[in-house]
Write a protein that holds these residues in place. Structure first.
Motif, PDB file in Angstrom:
ATOM      1  N   GLU A  37       0.830  -1.210   0.000  1.00 18.10           N
ATOM      2  CA  GLU A  37       0.000   0.000   0.000  1.00 18.10           C
ATOM      3  C   GLU A  37       0.865   1.261   0.000  1.00 18.10           C
ATOM      4  N   SER A  38       1.938   1.258   0.779  1.00 17.43           N
ATOM      5  CA  SER A  38       2.859   2.397   0.786  1.00 17.43           C
ATOM      6  C   SER A  38       3.603   2.506  -0.541  1.00 17.43           C
ATOM      7  N   TYR A  68      11.135  -0.192  -2.746  1.00 10.74           N
ATOM      8  CA  TYR A  68      11.603  -1.281  -1.890  1.00 10.74           C
ATOM      9  C   TYR A  68      13.123  -1.249  -1.692  1.00 10.74           C
ATOM     10  N   ALA A  69      13.874  -0.773  -2.671  1.00 10.99           N
ATOM     11  CA  ALA A  69      15.335  -0.793  -2.587  1.00 10.99           C
ATOM     12  C   ALA A  69      15.904   0.385  -1.803  1.00 10.99           C
ATOM     13  N   ASP A  70      15.221   1.514  -1.819  1.00  8.09           N
ATOM     14  CA  ASP A  70      15.740   2.731  -1.194  1.00  8.09           C
ATOM     15  C   ASP A  70      15.201   2.874   0.231  1.00  8.09           C
ATOM     16  N   ASP A  71      16.085   2.707   1.213  1.00 12.97           N
ATOM     17  CA  ASP A  71      15.669   2.792   2.624  1.00 12.97           C
ATOM     18  C   ASP A  71      15.372   4.212   3.080  1.00 12.97           C
ATOM     19  N   SER A  72      15.785   5.216   2.301  1.00 10.87           N
ATOM     20  CA  SER A  72      15.523   6.595   2.697  1.00 10.87           C
ATOM     21  C   SER A  72      14.085   7.030   2.400  1.00 10.87           C
ATOM     22  N   ILE A  73      13.336   6.202   1.680  1.00 12.83           N
ATOM     23  CA  ILE A  73      11.941   6.526   1.361  1.00 12.83           C
ATOM     24  C   ILE A  73      11.070   6.128   2.543  1.00 12.83           C
ATOM     25  N   ASP A  74      10.404   7.120   3.138  1.00 12.18           N
ATOM     26  CA  ASP A  74       9.508   6.867   4.268  1.00 12.18           C
ATOM     27  C   ASP A  74       8.135   6.448   3.769  1.00 12.18           C
ATOM     28  N   GLN A  75       7.207   6.336   4.708  1.00 13.76           N
ATOM     29  CA  GLN A  75       5.820   6.005   4.372  1.00 13.76           C
ATOM     30  C   GLN A  75       5.160   7.235   3.739  1.00 13.76           C
ATOM     31  N   PRO A  76       4.939   7.227   2.432  1.00 15.47           N
ATOM     32  CA  PRO A  76       4.297   8.377   1.786  1.00 15.47           C
ATOM     33  C   PRO A  76       2.819   8.480   2.157  1.00 15.47           C
ATOM     34  N   GLN A  77       2.325   9.702   2.140  1.00 15.43           N
ATOM     35  CA  GLN A  77       0.916   9.944   2.425  1.00 15.43           C
ATOM     36  C   GLN A  77       0.072   9.552   1.212  1.00 15.43           C
ATOM     37  N   PRO A  78      -1.169   9.138   1.443  1.00 15.25           N
ATOM     38  CA  PRO A  78      -2.050   8.795   0.322  1.00 15.25           C
ATOM     39  C   PRO A  78      -2.312   9.996  -0.590  1.00 15.25           C
ATOM     40  N   VAL A  79      -2.535   9.709  -1.864  1.00 17.52           N
ATOM     41  CA  VAL A  79      -2.802  10.730  -2.872  1.00 17.52           C
ATOM     42  C   VAL A  79      -4.169  10.456  -3.460  1.00 17.52           C
ATOM     43  N   GLN A  80      -4.954  11.506  -3.649  1.00 14.25           N
ATOM     44  CA  GLN A  80      -6.257  11.353  -4.299  1.00 14.25           C
ATOM     45  C   GLN A  80      -6.022  11.335  -5.808  1.00 14.25           C
ATOM     46  N   CYS A  81      -6.246  10.194  -6.418  1.00  8.54           N
ATOM     47  CA  CYS A  81      -6.076  10.077  -7.860  1.00  8.54           C
ATOM     48  C   CYS A  81      -6.826   8.859  -8.366  1.00  8.54           C
TER      49      CYS A  81
END
Length: 126
Positions: A37-38, A68-81
């Motif tokens: 989901e993230s 999945y490969a980049d550990d610097s990516i946090d949990q992004p917020q949901p986007v309305q689309c």
């Protein structure tokens, strides 16, 4: 935004197939801090940042792998689309092009009338 089932299936299948052939990615895919989901939310944010509305499949798949490969990516917020997945039909040498149904509306193209050409010289006129 919740991704459509078709979108989820396409991304999930790609990630699983990639993990089967790449041991390092398989470890990234199994990280507890990452989830599907993230991953979708990350893809939607990346797409939104570009300002474009159409992407090649591989561009979206690359975004999923990067999440999945980049550990610097946090949990992004949901986007309305809204997500649309188009699967082109596979063409083969033996199938014919589909015909336009009789009831369909096809725009009529009109060409301007051709002007008569000026007299063209031939080899015998020289």
């Amino acid at each position: 935004m919740k991704a459509s089932d078709k979108f989820k299936t396409v991304i999930e299948n790609y990630l699983n197939e990639t993990a089967q052939s790449d041991i390092v990615f398989a470890q990234n895919l199994s990280k507890a801090s990452k989830n599907l989901e993230s991953c979708f939310n990350y893809i939607f944010w990346e797409v939104k940042k570009t300002g474009f509305c159409a992407f090649d499949n591989q561009e979206i798949f690359d975004m999923a792998v990067k999440y999945y490969a980049d550990d610097s990516i946090d949990q992004p917020q949901p986007v309305q689309c809204r997500v649309v997945v188009n699967q082109p039909e596979k063409a083969d040498l033996f199938s014919s092009a589909s015909e336009v149904p009789q009831n369909s509306i096809v725009p009529k193209t009109e060409f301007p009338a051709l002007k008569p050409a000026s007299k063209t010289l031939t080899l015998f006129d020289l």
